[in-house]
Design an enzyme around this catalytic site. Structure first.
Site, PDB file in Angstrom:
ATOM      1  N   ASP A  88       0.860  -1.201   0.000  1.00  0.00           N
ATOM      2  CA  ASP A  88       0.000   0.000   0.000  1.00  0.00           C
ATOM      3  C   ASP A  88       0.891   1.245   0.000  1.00  0.00           C
ATOM      4  OD1 ASP A  88      -0.367  -0.888   3.398  1.00  0.00           O
ATOM      5  OD2 ASP A  88       0.571   0.986   2.778  1.00  0.00           O
ATOM      6  N   HIS A 119       8.516  -5.345  -1.522  1.00  0.00           N
ATOM      7  CA  HIS A 119       7.581  -6.277  -2.156  1.00  0.00           C
ATOM      8  C   HIS A 119       6.759  -5.603  -3.243  1.00  0.00           C
ATOM      9  CE1 HIS A 119       7.617  -9.211   1.518  1.00  0.00           C
ATOM     10  NE2 HIS A 119       8.718  -9.243   0.829  1.00  0.00           N
TER      11      HIS A 119
HETATM   12  N1  APR Z   1      -0.687  -3.174  15.578  1.00  0.00           N
HETATM   13  C1  APR Z   1       0.527  -3.784  15.595  1.00  0.00           C
HETATM   14  N2  APR Z   1       0.749  -5.032  15.097  1.00  0.00           N
HETATM   15  C2  APR Z   1      -0.311  -5.663  14.549  1.00  0.00           C
HETATM   16  C3  APR Z   1      -1.610  -5.096  14.498  1.00  0.00           C
HETATM   17  C4  APR Z   1      -1.769  -3.795  15.048  1.00  0.00           C
HETATM   18  N3  APR Z   1      -2.959  -3.167  15.027  1.00  0.00           N
HETATM   19  N4  APR Z   1      -2.451  -5.991  13.898  1.00  0.00           N
HETATM   20  C5  APR Z   1      -1.704  -7.057  13.575  1.00  0.00           C
HETATM   21  N5  APR Z   1      -0.428  -6.885  13.979  1.00  0.00           N
HETATM   22  C6  APR Z   1       0.736  -7.779  13.791  1.00  0.00           C
HETATM   23  C7  APR Z   1       0.419  -9.231  13.975  1.00  0.00           C
HETATM   24  O1  APR Z   1       0.599  -9.594  15.339  1.00  0.00           O
HETATM   25  C8  APR Z   1       1.471  -9.901  13.088  1.00  0.00           C
HETATM   26  O2  APR Z   1       2.687 -10.101  13.803  1.00  0.00           O
HETATM   27  O3  APR Z   1       1.144  -7.631  12.452  1.00  0.00           O
HETATM   28  C9  APR Z   1       1.727  -8.850  12.003  1.00  0.00           C
HETATM   29  C10 APR Z   1       1.100  -9.211  10.673  1.00  0.00           C
HETATM   30  O4  APR Z   1       1.770 -10.345  10.206  1.00  0.00           O
HETATM   31  P1  APR Z   1       1.476 -10.859   8.731  1.00  0.00           P
HETATM   32  O5  APR Z   1       0.013 -10.892   8.499  1.00  0.00           O
HETATM   33  O6  APR Z   1       2.302 -12.110   8.532  1.00  0.00           O
HETATM   34  O7  APR Z   1       2.037  -9.713   7.781  1.00  0.00           O
HETATM   35  P2  APR Z   1       3.544  -9.475   7.336  1.00  0.00           P
HETATM   36  O8  APR Z   1       4.496  -9.826   8.427  1.00  0.00           O
HETATM   37  O9  APR Z   1       3.616  -8.100   6.779  1.00  0.00           O
HETATM   38  O10 APR Z   1       3.720 -10.526   6.117  1.00  0.00           O
HETATM   39  C11 APR Z   1       4.956 -10.496   5.445  1.00  0.00           C
HETATM   40  O11 APR Z   1       4.131 -12.080   3.820  1.00  0.00           O
HETATM   41  O12 APR Z   1       2.374 -12.789   2.554  1.00  0.00           O
HETATM   42  C12 APR Z   1       3.564 -12.115   2.514  1.00  0.00           C
HETATM   43  O13 APR Z   1       4.172 -10.487   0.962  1.00  0.00           O
HETATM   44  C13 APR Z   1       3.358 -10.706   2.066  1.00  0.00           C
HETATM   45  O14 APR Z   1       4.503  -8.727   2.786  1.00  0.00           O
HETATM   46  C14 APR Z   1       3.816  -9.874   3.258  1.00  0.00           C
HETATM   47  C15 APR Z   1       4.749 -10.811   3.985  1.00  0.00           C
END
Ligand code: APR
Length: 231
Positions: free
Chosen positions: A91, A106
């Site tokens: 985003d 990414h």
């Molecule tokens: N505030 C802080 N942390 C949060 C919140 C919030 N409001 N809501 C969720 N989280 C945390 C969760 O606890 C989790 O550790 O954000 C993290 C989200 O993890 P993922 O869904 O795995 O996202 P991300 O780590 O960005 O994924 C990495 O995986 O699928 C691929 O390319 C995609 O860029 C992505 C990569």
């Protein structure tokens, strides 16, 4: 004064209404990532993949940056040293909050890439297999995002940033996807202080010197205020 590198993940955009991937009800509960986030999935069913990213592009356009994005923009503006955000997010909420030094490892859902000639342009709201490339007119466009099995963007630049960082922070990322999940170890190796800001412990929480638990919109402004008060 510190050179700060900040890795962000889906959790920083969660309170802007954009879904995360691995929380309950996350995107990977709804979609099979093999179908929508791999080159093989795109080759198999490009229309499905375009539909997935058209939906995410629409969500991004209707979302607004939150207090965590705004706090990082404030930090970049006020900090005497270098502040660089390396984001896994596709985003544009960091940019819309006012951050300038943002590395999208990414890719970006607002960009399109021609698989024929390599041209990049601002994606139309709705992309499809018929979307023509403005440069070579071929209908071979894809979202300019990095899929599983593909090399993330600007990795050399990121490696150099981690070499010189004195403070490394990870915000809202589960620490499950490499190479991003390995950045904290690289930063520690060369002596940087490390802090994780997350709603719950990531898979690599044990590697961070400091852990700050809670929602990004509460913890990130507090962290930035403390940094700016101490400088
Ligand atoms: N505030 C802080 N942390 C949060 C919140 C919030 N409001 N809501 C969720 N989280 C945390 C969760 O606890 C989790 O550790 O954000 C993290 C989200 O993890 P993922 O869904 O795995 O996202 P991300 O780590 O960005 O994924 C990495 O995986 O699928 C691929 O390319 C995609 O860029 C992505 C990569």
């Amino acid at each position: 004064m510190d050179n700060i590198v900040i890795l962000t993940g889906a959790g920083i955009s969660a309170e802007s209404g954009l879904g995360t991937f691995r929380d309950a009800g996350g995107l990977w509960d709804e979609y099979d990532l093999d179908d929508v986030a791999t080159p093989e999935g795109f080759a198999r069913d490009p229309a499905l993949v375009h539909g997935f990213y058209n939906a995410r592009r629409a969500n991004c356009l209707s979302a607004a940056p939150n207090a965590a994005h705004a706090a990082l923009a404030r930090l970049e503006a006020a900090w005497p040293g270098r502040v660089t955000i390396v984001t896994q997010n596709i985003d544009d909420l960091h940019e819309r909050a006012g951050s300038h030094r943002v590395v999208h490892m990414h890719g970006e859902v607002r960009k399109a890439l021609c698989t024929g000639c390599g041209h990049r342009w601002d994606a139309p709201a709705e992309m499809s297999v018929a979307t023509p490339c403005p440069a070579c007119t071929a209908a071979r466009a894809r979202p300019d995002v990095v899929w599983f099995g593909e090399m993330p963007y600007r990795m050399e630049e990121i490696g150099a940033l981690l070499e010189t960082a004195t403070l490394f922070a990870a915000i809202g990322t589960s620490g499950t996807v490499y190479p991003a999940a390995g950045f904290v170890a690289e930063a520690r190796r060369q002596g940087a202080r490390t802090v994780e800001l997350n709603a719950e412990p990531s898979e690599v929480a044990g590697l961070f010197g400091t852990l700050r638990r809670g929602p990004a919109t509460r913890e990130v402004p507090r962290w930035v205020d403390e940094l700016l008060a101490r400088q």
